[in-house]
Motif scaffolding. Structure first.
Motif, mmCIF file in Angstrom:
data_model
loop_
_atom_site.group_PDB
_atom_site.id
_atom_site.type_symbol
_atom_site.label_atom_id
_atom_site.label_comp_id
_atom_site.label_asym_id
_atom_site.label_seq_id
_atom_site.Cartn_x
_atom_site.Cartn_y
_atom_site.Cartn_z
ATOM 1 N N THR A 1 -30.829 -39.344 -15.667
ATOM 2 C CA THR A 1 -30.810 -40.559 -14.852
ATOM 3 C C THR A 1 -30.005 -40.310 -13.590
ATOM 4 O OG1 THR A 1 -30.923 -41.884 -16.870
ATOM 5 C CG2 THR A 1 -30.274 -43.021 -14.840
ATOM 6 N N LEU A 2 -30.411 -40.893 -12.500
ATOM 7 C CA LEU A 2 -29.697 -40.845 -11.234
ATOM 8 C C LEU A 2 -29.124 -42.222 -10.964
ATOM 9 C CD1 LEU A 2 -32.182 -38.786 -8.990
ATOM 10 C CD2 LEU A 2 -30.157 -37.988 -10.222
ATOM 11 N N LEU A 3 -27.770 -42.241 -10.685
ATOM 12 C CA LEU A 3 -27.079 -43.472 -10.339
ATOM 13 C C LEU A 3 -26.558 -43.372 -8.923
ATOM 14 C CD1 LEU A 3 -25.029 -44.183 -13.613
ATOM 15 C CD2 LEU A 3 -27.243 -45.114 -12.970
ATOM 16 N N ARG A 4 -26.701 -44.424 -8.162
ATOM 17 C CA ARG A 4 -26.158 -44.460 -6.802
ATOM 18 C C ARG A 4 -24.869 -45.259 -6.829
ATOM 19 N NH1 ARG A 4 -27.625 -43.433 -1.700
ATOM 20 N NH2 ARG A 4 -29.723 -42.772 -2.364
ATOM 21 N N CYS B 1 -16.279 -36.396 -5.525
ATOM 22 C CA CYS B 1 -16.041 -37.654 -6.236
ATOM 23 C C CYS B 1 -16.738 -37.687 -7.582
ATOM 24 C CB CYS B 1 -16.483 -38.835 -5.373
ATOM 25 S SG CYS B 1 -15.422 -39.145 -3.943
ATOM 26 N N SER B 2 -17.739 -36.839 -7.832
ATOM 27 C CA SER B 2 -18.391 -36.817 -9.135
ATOM 28 C C SER B 2 -17.433 -36.440 -10.251
ATOM 29 C CB SER B 2 -19.575 -35.840 -9.104
ATOM 30 O OG SER B 2 -19.096 -34.539 -8.811
ATOM 31 N N LYS B 3 -16.305 -35.774 -9.877
ATOM 32 C CA LYS B 3 -15.340 -35.362 -10.886
ATOM 33 C C LYS B 3 -14.482 -36.518 -11.358
ATOM 34 C CE LYS B 3 -15.086 -30.632 -9.098
ATOM 35 N NZ LYS B 3 -14.197 -29.587 -8.537
ATOM 36 N N ILE B 4 -14.399 -37.566 -10.555
ATOM 37 C CA ILE B 4 -13.574 -38.707 -10.946
ATOM 38 C C ILE B 4 -14.409 -39.807 -11.603
ATOM 39 C CG2 ILE B 4 -11.928 -38.205 -9.100
ATOM 40 C CD1 ILE B 4 -13.120 -40.557 -7.542
ATOM 41 N N VAL B 5 -15.686 -39.553 -11.894
ATOM 42 C CA VAL B 5 -16.579 -40.530 -12.516
ATOM 43 C C VAL B 5 -16.771 -40.123 -13.971
ATOM 44 C CG1 VAL B 5 -18.877 -41.521 -12.564
ATOM 45 C CG2 VAL B 5 -17.742 -41.112 -10.375
ATOM 46 N N LYS C 1 -23.487 -34.479 -14.080
ATOM 47 C CA LYS C 1 -23.912 -33.135 -13.692
ATOM 48 C C LYS C 1 -23.835 -32.994 -12.173
ATOM 49 C CE LYS C 1 -28.023 -33.359 -15.347
ATOM 50 N NZ LYS C 1 -29.396 -32.930 -15.744
ATOM 51 N N GLY C 2 -23.192 -31.854 -11.738
ATOM 52 C CA GLY C 2 -23.185 -31.538 -10.321
ATOM 53 C C GLY C 2 -22.273 -32.429 -9.511
ATOM 54 N N SER C 3 -22.350 -32.245 -8.229
ATOM 55 C CA SER C 3 -21.528 -33.009 -7.289
ATOM 56 C C SER C 3 -22.290 -34.207 -6.789
ATOM 57 C CB SER C 3 -21.130 -32.121 -6.113
ATOM 58 O OG SER C 3 -22.280 -31.639 -5.438
ATOM 59 N N MET C 4 -21.550 -35.076 -6.112
ATOM 60 C CA MET C 4 -22.151 -36.294 -5.595
ATOM 61 C C MET C 4 -22.840 -36.009 -4.261
ATOM 62 S SD MET C 4 -20.340 -39.963 -4.676
ATOM 63 C CE MET C 4 -19.913 -40.282 -6.362
ATOM 64 N N VAL D 1 -25.315 -39.621 -8.112
ATOM 65 C CA VAL D 1 -24.766 -38.745 -9.144
ATOM 66 C C VAL D 1 -25.807 -38.621 -10.245
ATOM 67 C CG1 VAL D 1 -22.953 -38.408 -10.853
ATOM 68 C CG2 VAL D 1 -22.403 -39.360 -8.618
ATOM 69 N N SER D 2 -26.033 -37.440 -10.760
ATOM 70 C CA SER D 2 -26.979 -37.177 -11.834
ATOM 71 C C SER D 2 -26.268 -37.206 -13.173
ATOM 72 C CB SER D 2 -27.669 -35.827 -11.622
ATOM 73 O OG SER D 2 -28.519 -35.535 -12.695
#
Length: 810
Positions: A80-83, A93-97, A133-136, A147-148
Motif C-alpha cells: 500500500t502507498l500512503l501519502r 522522514c520514512s524512518k520516523i513513521v 519500505k524505502g524512503s519518503m 511512503v510504501s
C-alpha cells in the motif's frame, strides 16, 4: 559613405568598455546575495525538525478504501502507498513513521475501526505487521510525501486488526501516537473463494442448465393441461402416447408441480448470483452477469424450445422433476394444498361451441382437415345456434298446388318438372296449407281420368307438420328423424296491429335444408332449378331436361275439366237441348264431340280491361256458326231493342239456331237453362231431321254456307269455361249417329271407304265421321255405358290402336 573623425571613434569605444564592466559587477553582486539566502534557508531547514500532520490512502494492490468513519482500510498481504502531509519533510522522514497495534477482533463488529480506546500518547511497541519500505518520496516544497507499506498476513483467529500511526520524536527518540482516531489503519482479512475457480465455473454452468430446465418445464408442463394430456393419450402417435403417459400423473398434481418448479428455479438463480459475485468479486458485475446469463440461457432459449417440444422435454426430464419435487416437498406441498383449497381443483381447458368453432377456423392452415370436413364440423356445431327461419324457403318461392286442381296431363307434367317429392296443397290462398301431396301418391293416377287433387289427398291423408319460426335446427332434425315427415310448414304468431293474434305461414323447411346447413354446401340433383332457395341463384341449364310433352295425347283437350263435370254437360245436352237428344245424336257420339280437343274452351277474365273483345262470346251483328254451353263462370247477356241486361251462370246455352240455321239471319237471343224456356224467342224446338244419304262430300256440298247472326251480346264477367260446338261438328255428329243406327251392307261399307277417299280434307274444326263412329259394341243401356266410359275407361290394345288411328285421321 559618411566618415567618422578619429577622436569620435575613440570616445565611442571607451563608453562601451565602461558599460560592460558595470553589468558584470551587478550580476556578480546579485548572485552572491541569492546564494547566501539559499544557504541560510538550507541551514535553517536542517535546524528545524520535520512535522507530520496526517496521511491518506494513495494506492493499494488489493481492495482498499476509506470507511464511512474515516478510517483507512487495507487488506492483509498487500502493498500500500500512503501519502503523508506535514512540514519540513525529507526523504529520511520514512524512518520516523511507524505503526502500533491498537486492537484486533475475530469478527467485523468494530465500528469500521473507530472503537474508542483509552488514549495513550506514547506508543508502547512498534508493530512488525506493518513494515515501512524505502524512503519518503517528498514533493510540493517538502509538505507531502509518499511512503510504501507492506501489510503482513493476519493470524487465523483474527479477522480485523487496527493500527495507530506513531511518529518518532527526533530529540528524545520516543514514539508518539499522531492522534486518537485520525491516524488509524484498519487491516481486514483477505476474502477467499469458497471453491476453486474451475469448480465454480462448472457449478455456474450447471446452475444455468438447471435454471433453463426449470423455466422451460414451468412453461412446457403447465401448458399441457390434464385434459389435453388425456386427449393425446387416446389419439396421439405412439411416441406422444408414451410421453403423455409419463407426464400425466405428475401434471395431475398441478399446484404441487408448480410450487416445486418455481422454488427450484428461484433457488438455482439465487445460488448462481452468489457464485458469480464470489467469482467476479464485484457485486455490480455479478448482477449484470447473472441477469444476462439467466435471461438468455435460463429463460429465452428453454422457453422457446419447450413451447414447441414441451411434451418430449417434460417426459425426458421427468426424473429430475420428481427429484426436485421430493427435495422441495416440505415447503412446496403445504403451499400447493393451500392453493388447492383456495383456487379449487384444476379442470383444464374446456372449449364451448363457439370457441371450438373459432379454434377450427384459426388452426385451419395447420391441421390436416380438408375444407369439406371442416365445413361439416362447423355446421354440426352451429346447428343449435340457428333456427328454421334462417334456412327455410319463403312461402312466395314455394311450389304449391291448389286443392281444386285436376290431375290431368298438364298438372302432372308440371309436378314432375318441378322436381319436388313433397308438394304443399293450399286452399283459397297460399298461406292456407291444408294437405301434403307426395309424388309417389300419383303412381296409380291416370292423367286421362282427370282425377281431382282432393280425391288423392283425402285418400292418403298425409299429416301436415307445423313448426314455429324460432325452432332450433337440432330440434328440427330430431323431429325429422322420427319419420313423421321430412317437410314442415314454418309459422309464427302475428300479433301486429289490431285484432286477435293469428298464425302466419312464413315458408317451408325440409330435411334437405337441415342437412345442407350441416355440411355447409348445397345438395343439387338433376331436377333442381336453384342452387339455393334463399338467394334464388339458378343452376346451369340442364341439357338433359325431360320433356313430358312427348307422352301427351294429341287429341287431348286443351282445357281440363273433371270427369264429373264432363258427365254433367253430356247429360244436360242430351236431356235439355233438343238438338242433342238421343233422337238426333247418340250418347257415344255426343261423348266423342265433348272430348274433342277444341270443344271445351276457356276465357281468362282481365280485371283491368273488362270490356276487352276477348271477353265476348257473342257480339251483336257478327255472324257465328257455333253453339255455346257455359260450364263454369258467369256471363252478362244484353238483348233486344231495349238492351236488356241480365246475368247467367253455369249450364246456360246460346246459339242453338247456329247449328241448323236455314236462313242467313235469325233474330233470336239464346235458350237459357233455368230461364223461361217457353218464352224464348229462339226456334230451338225446330229440329227437323236432315236426310243423310250419299257420301260426305255430297253432304257438305248440299249444306249451304249459312251463318247465324245474333242480335245480342254475351260477355264474360269471370273466368269462363264453356262448350263450343260448331255447325260442321254437329253435322258430322248427326251423320255418325245415322250410320251407327243404320244396318250396313257390304256395298254401304264399300261406299263409306270410297267416300273417305273422295272426301276433301275438312277444316280443323270438323270431326271426321270415322272419329265419331267408334267401334264400341252396342249396349242396351246408353247412359250407363257413357258414365262407364267417362269414369273407368280401360281400352284394350286393339281399341287403343284403333283410337290412335282415329286421332291421326283428325
Amino acid at each position: 559613405m559618411t566618415s567618422v573623425p578619429p577622436f569620435a571613434e575613440s570616445e565611442t569605444n571607451m563608453a562601451i568598455d565602461s558599460s560592460g564592466r558595470r553589468f558584470t559587477l551587478t550580476f556578480f553582486v546579485f548572485s552572491c546575495v541569492f546564494a547566501g539566502r539559499e544557504a541560510e534557508a538550507a541551514v535553517s531547514e536542517t535546524r528545524t525538525p520535520p512535522r507530520i500532520l496526517g496521511y491518506r490512502l494513495e494506492k493499494s494492490d488489493t481492495p482498499a478504501e476509506t470507511t464511512e468513519r474515516g478510517v483507512i482500510q487495507v487488506t492483509e498481504g498487500s502493498d500500500t502507498l500512503l501519502r503523508f502531509y506535514g512540514l519540513h519533510l525529507s526523504p529520511e522522514c520514512s524512518k520516523i513513521v511507524g505503526f502500533t497495534e491498537l486492537y484486533s477482533s475475530d469478527k467485523e463488529d468494530d465500528a469500521f475501526g473507530a472503537i474508542s480506546l483509552p488514549f495513550n500518547r506514547t506508543c508502547p511497541e512498534i508493530t512488525k505487521d506493518v513494515v515501512v519500505k524505502g524512503s519518503m518520496d517528498v514533493r510540493n516544497q517538502n509538505t507531502s510525501g509518499v511512503v510504501s507499506l507492506r501489510i503482513k498476513q493476519l493470524r487465523k483467529s483474527e479477522m480485523v486488526k487496527v493500527f495507530g500511526l506513531c511518529i518518532q520524536d527526533p530529540q528524545d527518540k520516543e514514539w508518539y501516537l499522531l492522534d486518537d482516531k485520525d491516524g488509524r489503519l484498519r487491516v481486514v482479512e483477505e476474502k477467499k473463494s469458497l471453491l476453486p475457480t474451475w469448480l465454480q465455473v462448472i457449478i455456474i454452468a450447471f446452475l444455468l442448465v438447471l435454471s433453463g430446465m426449470f423455466s422451460g418445464l414451468n412453461l412446457g408442463l403447465m401448458a399441457l393441461d390434464p385434459m389435453e394430456l388425456r386427449i393425446v393419450q387416446r389419439c396421439g402417435t405412439e411416441k406422444e402416447k408414451k410421453y403423455a403417459g409419463k407426464i400425466e400423473p405428475i401434471r395431475r398434481k398441478g399446484n404441487y408441480l408448480l410450487c416445486s418448479l418455481l422454488l427450484g428455479n428461484v433457488l438455482v438463480n439465487t445460488t448462481l448470483t452468489i457464485l458469480l459475485d464470489d467469482l467476479i468479486g464485484s457485486g455490480l458485475g455479478a448482477v449484470v452477469a447473472s441477469t444476462v446469463g439467466i435471461v438468455i440461457f435460463g429463460e429465452i432459449v428453454p422457453q422457446a424450445l419447450c413451447s414447441r417440444h414441451g411434451l418430449a422435454v417434460g417426459a425426458n426430464t421427468i426424473m429430475v422433476t420428481k427429484l426436485f419435487m421430493l427435495l422441495t416437498f416440505p415447503l412446496s406441498w403445504p403451499i400447493s394444498k393451500l392453493l388447492d383449497c383456495v383456487l379449487g381443483q384444476e379442470i383444464g381447458t374446456v372449449y364451448n361451441r363457439e370457441k371450438l368453432v373459432e379454434m377450427l377456423k384459426v388452426t385451419e392452415p395447420y391441421n390436416d382437415l380438408v375444407k369439406e370436413e371442416l365445413n361439416m364440423i362447423q355446421g354440426a356445431l352451429e346447428l343449435r345456434t340457428k333456427t328454421v327461419e334462417d334456412v327455410m324457403t319463403a312461402i312466395g318461392d314455394c311450389f304449391m298446388i291448389h286443392s281444386d286442381a285436376v290431375l290431368d296431363f298438364n298438372t302432372m307434367s308440371e309436378i314432375m318438372e318441378s322436381g319436388y317429392t313433397r308438394i304443399p296443397v293450399y286452399e283459397d290462398e297460399k298461406s292456407n296449407i291444408v294437405d301434403i301431396l307426395y309424388v309417389k301418391d300419383l303412381a296409380f293416377v291416370d292423367p286421362d281420368d282427370c282425377t281431382t287433387l282432393k280425391t288423392i289427398t283425402k285418400f292418403y291423408n298425409h299429416p301436415v307438420h307445423f313448426v314455429f319460426h324460432d325452432t332450433k335446427l337440432d330440434s328440427m332434425l330430431e323431429e325429422f328423424k322420427k319419420g313423421k315427415s321430412h317437410l314442415a310448414i314454418v309459422q309464427k304468431v302475428n300479433n301486429e296491429g289490431e285484432g286477435d293474434p293469428f298464425y302466419e305461414v312464413q315458408g317451408l323447411v325440409t330435411l334437405e335444408d337441415v342437412i345442407e346447413e350441416i355440411i355447409k354446401s348445397e345438395i343439387l340433383d338433376e331436377s333442381d332449378l336453384y342452387t339455393d332457395n334463399r338467394n334464388r341463384k339458378k343452376v346451369a341449364p340442364n341439357k338433359n331436361k325431360r320433356d313430358f310433352s312427348a307422352f301427351k295425347h294429341e287429341s287431348e283437350s286443351k282445357v281440363k275439366v273433371s270427369p264429373q263435370l264432363l258427365l254433367a254437360a253430356h247429360r244436360f245436352l242430351a236431356t235439355e237441348v233438343s238438338l242433342f237428344s238421343q233422337a238426333q245424336i247418340s250418347d257415344k257420339v255426343l261423348l266423342r264431340i265433348l272430348r274433342h280437343p277444341d270443344v271445351i274452351q276457356e276465357i281468362k277474365f282481365n280485371e283491368s280491361d273488362k270490356r276487352s273483345s276477348h271477353h265476348y262470346v257473342y257480339q251483336r251483328g257478327k255472324p257465328v256458326d257455333y253453339f255455346v254451353l257455359i260450364l263454369q263462370g258467369r256471363v252478362e247477356v244484353e238483348a233486344g231493342n231495349e238492351n236488356m241486361k241480365f246475368e247467367t251462370g253455369p249450364f246456360s246455352f246460346y246459339g242453338v239456331m247456329a247449328l241448323n240455321a236455314p236462313t242467313l239471319e235469325f233474330r233470336s237471343p239464346s235458350h237459357v237453362s233455368g230461364l223461361n224456356r217457353t218464352a224464348s224467342l229462339s226456334g230451338a224446338d225446330r229440329t227437323e231431321s236432315l236426310s243423310v244419304s250419299g257420301s260426305s262430300s255430297q253432304l257438305n256440298n248440299s249444306i249451304p254456307s249459312q251463318q247465324y247472326t245474333p242480335d245480342f251480346y254475351v260477355r264474360a264477367l269471370t273466368d269462363l269455361q264453356f262448350v263450343k260446338i260448331t255447325r260442321a261438328q254437329y253435322q258430322n255428329g248427326l251423320m255418325a249417329s245415322r250410320l251407327d243406327s243404320t244396318p250396313q251392307s257390304p256395298e254401304s261399307g264399300h261406299n263409306i271407304a270410297r267416300m273417305d277417299q273422295t272426301t276433301p280434307p275438312a277444316t280443323t274444326a270438323n270431326i271426321p265421321i270415322t272419329d265419331l263412329g267408334t267401334d264400341f259394341a252396342p249396349m242396351e243401356n246408353g247412359p250407363d255405358e257413357t258414365t262407364l266410359l267417362l269414369l273407368n275407361e280401360q281400352n284394350s290394345p286393339h281399341t287403343a290402336n284403333h283410337h290412335s288411328q282415329l286421332e291421326n285421321s283428325i
